[in-house]
Design an enzyme around this catalytic site. Sequence first.
Site, mmCIF file in Angstrom:
data_model
loop_
_atom_site.group_PDB
_atom_site.id
_atom_site.type_symbol
_atom_site.label_atom_id
_atom_site.label_comp_id
_atom_site.label_asym_id
_atom_site.label_seq_id
_atom_site.Cartn_x
_atom_site.Cartn_y
_atom_site.Cartn_z
ATOM 1 N N LYS A 1 21.776 -15.968 -49.875
ATOM 2 C CA LYS A 1 22.623 -16.420 -50.840
ATOM 3 C C LYS A 1 21.619 -17.765 -50.802
ATOM 4 C CE LYS A 1 24.835 -18.596 -46.521
ATOM 5 N NZ LYS A 1 24.624 -19.539 -45.931
ATOM 6 N N GLY B 1 19.600 -20.258 -43.235
ATOM 7 C CA GLY B 1 21.140 -21.019 -43.935
ATOM 8 C C GLY B 1 20.838 -20.405 -45.581
ATOM 9 N N GLY C 1 21.448 -16.363 -45.436
ATOM 10 C CA GLY C 1 22.744 -14.980 -44.557
ATOM 11 C C GLY C 1 21.658 -14.657 -44.324
ATOM 12 N N ASP D 1 29.529 -15.217 -42.555
ATOM 13 C CA ASP D 1 29.250 -15.316 -43.444
ATOM 14 C C ASP D 1 29.093 -13.468 -44.137
ATOM 15 O OD1 ASP D 1 27.219 -15.461 -42.487
ATOM 16 O OD2 ASP D 1 26.379 -17.067 -43.644
HETATM 17 O O1 C5P Z 1 30.599 -16.585 -37.263
HETATM 18 P P1 C5P Z 1 28.963 -16.683 -36.790
HETATM 19 O O2 C5P Z 1 28.651 -16.422 -35.781
HETATM 20 O O3 C5P Z 1 27.822 -17.224 -38.272
HETATM 21 O O4 C5P Z 1 28.834 -18.672 -36.390
HETATM 22 C C1 C5P Z 1 27.462 -19.295 -35.569
HETATM 23 C C2 C5P Z 1 28.254 -20.713 -35.023
HETATM 24 O O5 C5P Z 1 28.365 -21.300 -35.827
HETATM 25 C C3 C5P Z 1 29.377 -20.650 -34.704
HETATM 26 O O6 C5P Z 1 29.421 -20.088 -33.844
HETATM 27 C C4 C5P Z 1 29.742 -21.555 -34.952
HETATM 28 O O7 C5P Z 1 29.262 -22.309 -33.802
HETATM 29 C C5 C5P Z 1 29.346 -22.570 -35.636
HETATM 30 N N1 C5P Z 1 30.108 -22.390 -36.948
HETATM 31 C C6 C5P Z 1 31.141 -23.079 -37.295
HETATM 32 N N2 C5P Z 1 31.985 -23.087 -38.027
HETATM 33 C C7 C5P Z 1 31.815 -21.841 -39.268
HETATM 34 C C8 C5P Z 1 31.045 -21.337 -38.810
HETATM 35 C C9 C5P Z 1 29.965 -21.169 -37.934
HETATM 36 O O8 C5P Z 1 31.111 -24.122 -36.693
HETATM 37 N N3 C5P Z 1 33.046 -21.871 -40.303
#
Ligand code: C5P
Length: 293
Positions: free
Chosen positions: A12, A98, A100, A136
């Site tokens: 994405k 970035g 995904g 995501d």
């Molecule tokens: O949700 P995911 O595991 O992909 O997120 C990875 C890291 O990215 C999180 O631990 C956080 O530090 C950051 N993040 C965030 N806010 C979001 C998504 C991700 O701060 N909405």
Amino acid sequence: MTSVVRLSAPAKINLGLEVLGRRPDGFHALATVYQEIALADELEFRPDADLRLEAEGDPTPPGEENLVVRAARALAAAAGIAPRATIRLTKRIPSRAGLGGGSSDAATTLLGLDRLWGTAVGAARLREIAARLGSDVPFFLTGGTAFGHRRGECVHRLPPVPELGLVLIAPYAGLSTPEVFRAGAFALTPPRNCNIMRRFAHYQRTGDGLSELVHNDLQVPAERLLPEIQDWRYRLQGLGATCAALSGSGSAVFGLFPAVEIATRAAGSLRGQARVFATAVVRRDPGAAAARD
Ligand code: C5P
């Protein structure tokens, strides 16, 4: 039982991404327009006595750290069965970019194993499992064009954008998502209002305003960590891109071109200096079946 399931796991870009505020749980409140693109990993699922992951192509995290393995275990636990499958992953989507890739592999594993094992846990349960695996991951259960909010895990499908020429540049240096958010030093305040849906609606209605929609609040902190991102944006614009921006938390940059031929020519002149892809947005009818086929 089905003997083999093969599925693509698409990447994405974020056509736009607004950081609305930092939340007390350490995550950030987001408003984003996700866009599925044609660049994809491939996954194959077969029955086996145990759970095994065989990966080829670009390196992926090993063993239990891999989101594919975590997705398989989470689905098996939800269905109350043992996770028995060999999963073959062919990696093409650059990681730490970035785009995904890991999240898409996880969502595709949920879809593939649901079919292979006949778990029939239902779309709502799949979305719940996906949201626990990463912010995501739920988007990739449906793909197409979608609005994402909260952490990014709440997804609403949108009508497709017009066909556009798309060039993607993944610098050899990747970026860590938590580091980019930290570098943004976003304030711990109640979320501010989002503008992205107004901009998306205006673009859909008039065909104008793509440059206002294509904006990413993580671009400034990402460019502070990796200044070459800014050079890539300028080069894409110099080659005829209507607009160019960071995808997600980077380090990949995309350029949108008024015609596919201009995009293909631009990609040709950039090859060799980074990983360059001339690819396309994937257009899906939001009213079609909920899961990707
Ligand atoms: O949700 P995911 O595991 O992909 O997120 C990875 C890291 O990215 C999180 O631990 C956080 O530090 C950051 N993040 C965030 N806010 C979001 C998504 C991700 O701060 N909405």
